[in-house]
Every structure is written in structure tokens, then in C-alpha cells.
Enzyme design. Structure first.
Site, PDB file in Angstrom:
ATOM      1  N   GLU A   1       0.315  -0.610  -4.747  1.00 35.38           N
ATOM      2  CA  GLU A   1      -0.785   0.348  -4.870  1.00 35.38           C
ATOM      3  C   GLU A   1      -0.196   1.746  -4.811  1.00 35.38           C
ATOM      4  OE1 GLU A   1      -3.984   2.939  -2.772  1.00 35.38           O
ATOM      5  OE2 GLU A   1      -1.892   2.498  -2.295  1.00 35.38           O
TER       6      GLU A   1
ATOM      7  N   HIS B   1       0.827  -1.205   0.000  1.00 34.63           N
ATOM      8  CA  HIS B   1       0.000   0.000   0.000  1.00 34.63           C
ATOM      9  C   HIS B   1       0.860   1.255   0.000  1.00 34.63           C
ATOM     10  CE1 HIS B   1      -2.966   2.811   2.082  1.00 34.63           C
ATOM     11  NE2 HIS B   1      -3.597   2.441   0.993  1.00 34.63           N
TER      12      HIS B   1
ATOM     13  N   HIS C   1      -0.919  10.808  -2.295  1.00 30.33           N
ATOM     14  CA  HIS C   1      -2.218  10.393  -1.775  1.00 30.33           C
ATOM     15  C   HIS C   1      -3.125  11.588  -1.502  1.00 30.33           C
ATOM     16  CE1 HIS C   1      -5.153   9.341   1.367  1.00 30.33           C
ATOM     17  NE2 HIS C   1      -5.224   8.186   0.743  1.00 30.33           N
TER      18      HIS C   1
ATOM     19  N   ASP D   1      -1.112   6.137  -5.516  1.00 25.84           N
ATOM     20  CA  ASP D   1      -2.151   7.162  -5.635  1.00 25.84           C
ATOM     21  C   ASP D   1      -1.673   8.244  -6.581  1.00 25.84           C
ATOM     22  OD1 ASP D   1      -3.905   6.253  -3.214  1.00 25.84           O
ATOM     23  OD2 ASP D   1      -1.891   6.433  -2.392  1.00 25.84           O
TER      24      ASP D   1
END
Length: 246
Positions: A70, A43, A85, A72
Site C-alpha cells: 500500500e 502498509h 502520506h 500513498d
């Protein structure tokens, strides 16, 4: 000397083939229905050992054997995309302000922070730089991009990563189909808040008209009636059903 050069080339070639084979194998598993395989997803990259959403965090995730990373994304003032993010750079860099108020060149002047707040030497990476670091090494899940599914298509295709990326969002089936029309092989994962009143009709619309490989199912408690609907999703006859819980 030529023998050493040949040996070095063969070693590099073998490492490249191994990496390519791994991402292809992971993609195959993702598109299959193997309940005994659990995907390890980093993440925002390996944020424990590098700043979140940094190239170093991606490389660390690859080195420790994560299956997927992952990341963003946020859109910049000059219409490009960077890994971030939050919509501001306050928390994760030594700068202040919204990403959308800076150009790529301006954002590169800031340094990313570690999880404890200390400054690193890492700069804010572009989506292009991040995909280059991931190519042939790890699968990619792009978050915060549901408003930009069409906009990031050229970046993904230029990177040669269309087959190895999962896009996700909360749009309707029709909206998603329209935005993904430029892609050929992209994987899309609907995000569902299962404890929301409209969750079941939303899920049913995707099971019927989209047949997603995966769904990201989120909920705040584990004692509400709709929780049992996860069984129906898992037992449905859609292609490659999977559920991700967060």
C-alpha cells in the site's frame, strides 16, 4: 565463458518468469472467492526496516513475501505525483512545507526519515519510480489518490501496471465510473466508514451498480447495529465479494 553467460541468462529468465507467475497468481486469487487465503499487505511498505513510502520499503516488502504493498500519493507543484502520506514533508523528511509547494526536482533534495526519526539516504520517490520497483513483483494498492484517479492513469499505463493496481476512495458510483472511464482493467475498492449514518445506502449503491471486487470497511467500535451488515456484504451475489477491516 559463453556457457556461464547462458547459465546466468537462464537463471535471470527463470526468476523473471517466477515473479510474473506470482503476481498473476495473486491477481487470480484476488479476483476469486477463496475465503481461506489472507492477503498480506505492507502498509506504506515495510516501514519497520525502511522509511515509509520509500523504494527501500517497497523492495523490503517484496523480499519478505508480502502479497501487496500500500502506497500513498501526493501531487507536486509541477503536476507530478510522489509517495507521501501527509500533505506536508515535515514528519517524514528533513525538509519543511507542503508537497504541493515543491517540484519533483526540489523534493529530491530532501531525505526520508526512518520510523525513529533518523535520516536515511532514501529520497522521496515518484509514483513512476515506485511502480517500476513493483512491476512483476507485487500487487499495489494506491491510497490518497481518490482526487487524482484520472490524473494518474497515464503513469499507471506507461508503467504497464493497470492490471495489478487497486485504486480506492469514497466517491459515489457515478463519480467513480466517470473518473475510471479511461481505464480498461483497473480494480477499484470503495472505502466505507460503516458506523456513519449514510454507510448502508452507499454500500448498497456499489453492490447494485458497480459490483466491486473488494470493499474497505472501517469502524471505530465493534458494538453498533450496522456491524452486522458485513454479513450481508459477504453473502451478496456480487462478483468476488471481499471485505477489508481496518
Amino acid at each position: 565463458m559463453k556457457k556461464y553467460h547462458l547459465l546466468f541468462y537462464l537463471i535471470l529468465l527463470n526468476l523473471t518468469i517466477t515473479a510474473n507467475n506470482r503476481t498473476e497468481a495473486l491477481l487470480s486469487i484476488l479476483k476469486s472467492n477463496k475465503p481461506d487465503y489472507i492477503f498480506v499487505v505492507a502498509h506504506r511498505g515495510d516501514w519497520r526496516h525502511a522509511p515509509e513510502n520509500s523504494i527501500a520499503a517497497i523492495k523490503s516488502a517484496i523480499s519478505i513475501g508480502a502479497d501487496m504493498v500500500e502506497i500513498d500519493i501526493q501531487k507536486t507543484k509541477d503536476g507530478d505525483f510522489v509517495l507521501m502520506h501527509d500533505n506536508s514533508i515535515d514528519r517524514t523528511t528533513n525538509g519543511k512545507g507542503y508537497v504541493s509547494n515543491y517540484t519533483i526536482k526540489e523534493l529530491k533534495n530532501f531525505r526520508l526519515r526512518y520510523n525513529d526519526g533518523k535520516l536515511s539516504n532514501e529520497t522521496i520517490p515518484t509514483l513512476k519510480e515506485a511502480l517500476s520497483a513493483c512491476k512483476s513483483k507485487i500487487l499495489v494498492n494506491i491510497d490518497k489518490g481518490e482526487d487524482y484517479l484520472s490524473d494518474i492513469e497515464p503513469i499507471i499505463k506507461e508503467a504497464g501496471m493497470e492490471n495489478y493496481i487497486i485504486l480506492k476512495g469514497r466517491g459515489s458510483v457515478n463519480d467513480v465510473k466517470k473518473k475510471l472511464s479511461l481505464y480498461k482493467n483497473i480494480i477499484y475498492m470503495p472505502i466505507v466508514d460503516l458506523d456513519a449514518s449514510e454507510a448502508i445506502p452507499y454500500i448498497d449503491s456499489f453492490l447494485k451498480d458497480f459490483r466491486p471486487i473488494a470493499m474497505e470497511i472501517g469502524f471505530k467500535t465493534d458494538n453498533f447495529e450496522q456491524l452486522s451488515y458485513i454479513d450481508k456484504i459477504a453473502e451478496s451475489k456480487i462478483l468476488f465479494p471481499k471485505v477489508c477491516l481496518r
